[in-house]
Design a protein around this motif. Sequence first.
Motif, PDB file in Angstrom:
ATOM      1  N   SER A  21       0.793  -1.142  -0.136  1.00 62.61           N
ATOM      2  CA  SER A  21      -0.055  -0.039  -0.098  1.00 62.61           C
ATOM      3  C   SER A  21       0.881   1.329   0.090  1.00 62.61           C
ATOM      4  O   SER A  21       0.452   2.325  -0.612  1.00 62.61           O
ATOM      5  N   GLU A  22       1.949   1.272   0.635  1.00 66.38           N
ATOM      6  CA  GLU A  22       2.495   2.438   0.916  1.00 66.38           C
ATOM      7  C   GLU A  22       4.184   2.346   1.308  1.00 66.38           C
ATOM      8  O   GLU A  22       4.567   1.082   2.006  1.00 66.38           O
ATOM      9  N   VAL A  23       4.972   3.216   0.971  1.00 65.16           N
ATOM     10  CA  VAL A  23       6.445   3.176   1.394  1.00 65.16           C
ATOM     11  C   VAL A  23       6.845   4.490   2.062  1.00 65.16           C
ATOM     12  O   VAL A  23       6.388   5.526   1.728  1.00 65.16           O
ATOM     13  N   ARG A  24       7.408   4.176   3.265  1.00 66.39           N
ATOM     14  CA  ARG A  24       8.026   5.238   4.098  1.00 66.39           C
ATOM     15  C   ARG A  24       9.561   5.538   3.882  1.00 66.39           C
ATOM     16  O   ARG A  24      10.242   4.541   3.707  1.00 66.39           O
ATOM     17  N   ALA A  25       9.850   6.762   4.036  1.00 64.63           N
ATOM     18  CA  ALA A  25      11.259   7.239   3.821  1.00 64.63           C
ATOM     19  C   ALA A  25      11.356   8.608   4.556  1.00 64.63           C
ATOM     20  O   ALA A  25      10.494   9.406   4.409  1.00 64.63           O
ATOM     21  N   GLY A  26      12.549   8.869   4.858  1.00 67.27           N
ATOM     22  CA  GLY A  26      12.547  10.239   5.572  1.00 67.27           C
ATOM     23  C   GLY A  26      13.772  11.051   5.358  1.00 67.27           C
ATOM     24  O   GLY A  26      13.521  12.008   4.790  1.00 67.27           O
ATOM     25  N   VAL A  27      14.825  10.519   5.564  1.00 68.05           N
ATOM     26  CA  VAL A  27      16.185  11.237   5.307  1.00 68.05           C
ATOM     27  C   VAL A  27      16.461  11.770   4.005  1.00 68.05           C
ATOM     28  O   VAL A  27      17.186  12.369   3.702  1.00 68.05           O
ATOM     29  N   TYR A  28      15.657  10.940   3.028  1.00 68.24           N
ATOM     30  CA  TYR A  28      15.966  11.359   1.618  1.00 68.24           C
ATOM     31  C   TYR A  28      15.626  12.604   1.188  1.00 68.24           C
ATOM     32  O   TYR A  28      16.086  13.229   0.219  1.00 68.24           O
ATOM     33  N   THR A  29      14.858  13.336   2.222  1.00 69.49           N
ATOM     34  CA  THR A  29      14.468  14.716   2.064  1.00 69.49           C
ATOM     35  C   THR A  29      15.690  15.538   1.839  1.00 69.49           C
ATOM     36  O   THR A  29      15.534  16.380   0.906  1.00 69.49           O
ATOM     37  N   THR A  30      16.788  15.477   2.514  1.00 64.18           N
ATOM     38  CA  THR A  30      17.867  15.929   2.476  1.00 64.18           C
ATOM     39  C   THR A  30      19.272  15.350   2.146  1.00 64.18           C
ATOM     40  O   THR A  30      20.231  15.766   1.513  1.00 64.18           O
ATOM     41  N   PHE A  31      19.019  13.831   2.441  1.00 63.73           N
ATOM     42  CA  PHE A  31      20.178  13.176   2.364  1.00 63.73           C
ATOM     43  C   PHE A  31      21.198  13.492   3.090  1.00 63.73           C
ATOM     44  O   PHE A  31      21.155  14.584   3.952  1.00 63.73           O
ATOM     45  N   ASP A  32      22.459  12.751   3.407  1.00 61.37           N
ATOM     46  CA  ASP A  32      23.415  13.138   4.333  1.00 61.37           C
ATOM     47  C   ASP A  32      24.577  11.989   3.843  1.00 61.37           C
ATOM     48  O   ASP A  32      24.489  11.194   2.938  1.00 61.37           O
ATOM     49  N   LEU A  33      25.534  12.158   4.704  1.00 59.55           N
ATOM     50  CA  LEU A  33      27.016  11.105   4.146  1.00 59.55           C
ATOM     51  C   LEU A  33      26.772   9.689   4.410  1.00 59.55           C
ATOM     52  O   LEU A  33      27.578   9.009   3.771  1.00 59.55           O
ATOM     53  N   VAL A  34      25.992   9.501   5.732  1.00 64.03           N
ATOM     54  CA  VAL A  34      25.660   8.113   5.865  1.00 64.03           C
ATOM     55  C   VAL A  34      25.001   7.578   4.555  1.00 64.03           C
ATOM     56  O   VAL A  34      25.109   6.268   3.933  1.00 64.03           O
ATOM     57  N   MET A  35      23.772   8.143   3.908  1.00 61.83           N
ATOM     58  CA  MET A  35      23.322   7.828   2.647  1.00 61.83           C
ATOM     59  C   MET A  35      24.073   7.670   1.342  1.00 61.83           C
ATOM     60  O   MET A  35      24.089   6.847   0.626  1.00 61.83           O
ATOM     61  N   LYS A  36      25.287   8.688   1.433  1.00 61.18           N
ATOM     62  CA  LYS A  36      26.282   8.433   0.243  1.00 61.18           C
ATOM     63  C   LYS A  36      26.903   7.270   0.266  1.00 61.18           C
ATOM     64  O   LYS A  36      27.271   6.673  -0.855  1.00 61.18           O
ATOM     65  N   ASN A  37      27.420   7.122   1.825  1.00 58.25           N
ATOM     66  CA  ASN A  37      28.561   5.766   1.842  1.00 58.25           C
ATOM     67  C   ASN A  37      27.337   4.616   1.501  1.00 58.25           C
ATOM     68  O   ASN A  37      28.052   3.571   1.042  1.00 58.25           O
ATOM     69  N   ILE A  38      26.053   4.694   1.896  1.00 64.56           N
ATOM     70  CA  ILE A  38      25.352   3.235   1.498  1.00 64.56           C
ATOM     71  C   ILE A  38      25.169   3.245  -0.197  1.00 64.56           C
ATOM     72  O   ILE A  38      25.066   2.151  -0.723  1.00 64.56           O
ATOM     73  N   GLY A  39      25.224   4.353  -0.791  1.00 63.99           N
ATOM     74  CA  GLY A  39      25.232   4.709  -2.258  1.00 63.99           C
ATOM     75  C   GLY A  39      23.838   4.964  -2.702  1.00 63.99           C
ATOM     76  O   GLY A  39      23.601   4.820  -3.702  1.00 63.99           O
TER      77      GLY A  39
END
Lengths: 375, 375
Positions: free
Chosen positions: A230-248
């Motif tokens: 029904s739905e997908v949740r996400a939060g930090v993608y709004t601004t992203f950050d270095l942890v997300m960059k490292n994850i790819g």
Amino acid sequence: MKSAPDWIAHPDTPYLLIDEAKLKSNINYLKQRVESLGSHLRPHLKTLRTLEAAGYLLDSKSAPATVSTLAEAEAYAKAGYTDLLYAVGIAPAKLKRVAALRQQGINLHILLDNITQAQAVVDYAAEFGQDFSVFIEIDSDDHRGGIKPSDSKLLTIAKTLGEHFTGLMTHAGGSYACNTEQGLKNFAKQECDAVRIARNNLETAGIHCAITSVGSTPTAHFGEDFSDISEVRAGVYTTFDLVMKNIGVCDFSHIAMSVVTTVIGHNKEKNWLLTDSGWMALSRDSGTAGQNRDFGYGQVCKIDGSVLDGLCVNSTSQEHGVIELSDAYQLEDFPVGHQLRIMPNHACATAAMHPVYHVLMSDGSHNTWQRITGW
Amino acid sequence: MKSAPDWIAHPDTPYLLIDEAKLKSNINYLKQRVESLGSHLRPHLKTLRTLEAAGYLLDSKSAPATVSTLAEAEAYAKAGYTDLLYAVGIAPAKLKRVAALRQQGINLHILLDNITQAQAVVDYAAEFGQDFSVFIEIDSDDHRGGIKPSDSKLLTIAKTLGEHFTGLMTHAGGSYACNTEQGLKNFAKQECDAVRIARNNLETAGIHCAITSVGSTPTAHFGEDFSDISEVRAGVYTTFDLVMKNIGVCDFSHIAMSVVTTVIGHNKEKNWLLTDSGWMALSRDSGTAGQNRDFGYGQVCKIDGSVLDGLCVNSTSQEHGVIELSDAYQLEDFPVGHQLRIMPNHACATAAMHPVYHVLMSDGSHNTWQRITGW
């Protein structure tokens, strides 16, 4: 890279800067991605916790959203938002505040994973004639809470909840430990499969599951099929950050948050810059330390946002940051008074340190946003 | 251990709890200690950043105090405090706010360690007819900023400042790496000796140094002679924390700050408690990780404050804490809804996450204090 407008130099440092153009681009990308894969987003508002950011993340006041505290739920409800999932296991003592919002016409959904919570919900409901909307948390990756999809307690809890049962929710926080495309795709499938199995077990027992909710920023960006979710949740993608960059999940160019700082001194013997951004401005989060690239307390950028390769904030005290210059840089290039921008390890943690955000609007103008604080 | 009054169970968790009796005891102990050694305290207000805590730390509105941001200086000035040292190297762009406070009759002292800052001060002073009061930062332990006591730049900076020069300041933050009584005594002497040498070098050159200021919580508690030092600064001693316990400055019984949390779930396979206090309530500070005893994200206590030996918060996400039970404990002893208190690793960092503090007064009654936020 566009040059920074003059106003960026004017607020006293340290201050949090949001890049509206990048924010909009990040938000639109994931919305389209998830919709093209057959589902809808229920954005998590916990990263920025501002009414203004909610305006970008949600298409209407009735659009689904996720919050991490009742303080957020109350603030967004006051602003007219009506479909809110409080995605932390409910403490029985908090049901009174939940009920107060539901009585105002807010469809505030709550989350639980054990029979004690479920019994507290039905007891409260019976005593006060209150209806609730409850998601059961499914454990899809063994990293925190929830019950396993095939655990018999799932049926017990759903039956106990009865008419208050709404759906199933899972969050694959363990996906943060991945950094390969295939690994992230697998994690996204694992997350979806967990709620698929749980839903099937419920429906076999004759219990209707109206909503299935999955998500984390990495799995939302790598999932390949959300057509029966029904739905997908996400939060930090709004601004992203270095942890997300490292994850790819993103690159430097997508990171829409930074802390503007001023050089206040030099340690010439050690080739250090001292700045006025310590952990009070950057947060104590050192989340990249265990990843493939350690950015210390943040990646150093020029004031226009361009990355200074190899420079990070190496240590922090309350109101001081230390940047150790590599041989590629000279102290003289960073005189006292010089301003820099620091990209955060973890945007949620860095934003939490700032009661006010300064926003670089797409047209170069300046806005300020107030953070919703407390619990 | 007195039992906790009933009201402690009522505020929604997580919330920050201050124990007034311990706060007063900590404050009075250090005040008497430093005065008995021939000096005076200039307490650092950065840990709690509230007007109420300033009332305990300062005997009068004209008593000397230390702040870490201009936002604090402005708030305390508004409340009538008149002798404030802003103990972070001044960014030239901030001189305007400093001047505004001084024009209101506030003796706001500033800090610097380089000629660029000193020149900015005298230029501003000349342009606007403004007087300043400037401390020069001395580096006593090679850990952050300041100039060495015998560096010839000390004389150059003091001469440049001229009538704006007030005194010398040093902070042995490196003392946090000590944990033996003799090591801390040595560090305290090293801190004092650094300003003694610097003062002597200035006076030999005919420059009067009106104030010498030293201090950190560890050195303030272990120094043996402050008789020729004008003032001693310390901050975190107000509430203490686990980092200070590991250093040997306090014991559990002195820690006046905790976060009250609620158990919201169990992971029976792993013997985990899940609570509603994540890093948003506890902070991301893991400052005990490199010390002789790692308390994770905090020491777990019963709601009455008594320590549950061997239990700490092992991991945190934004609004979740995980407590891994050792064999000495059973999940059944901590049912869903059960409340606990968590002692912080680093009180300054934990307090920074809370816009409001709840205070257990010595008579058992309940107060709330508002934190001064921002820069």
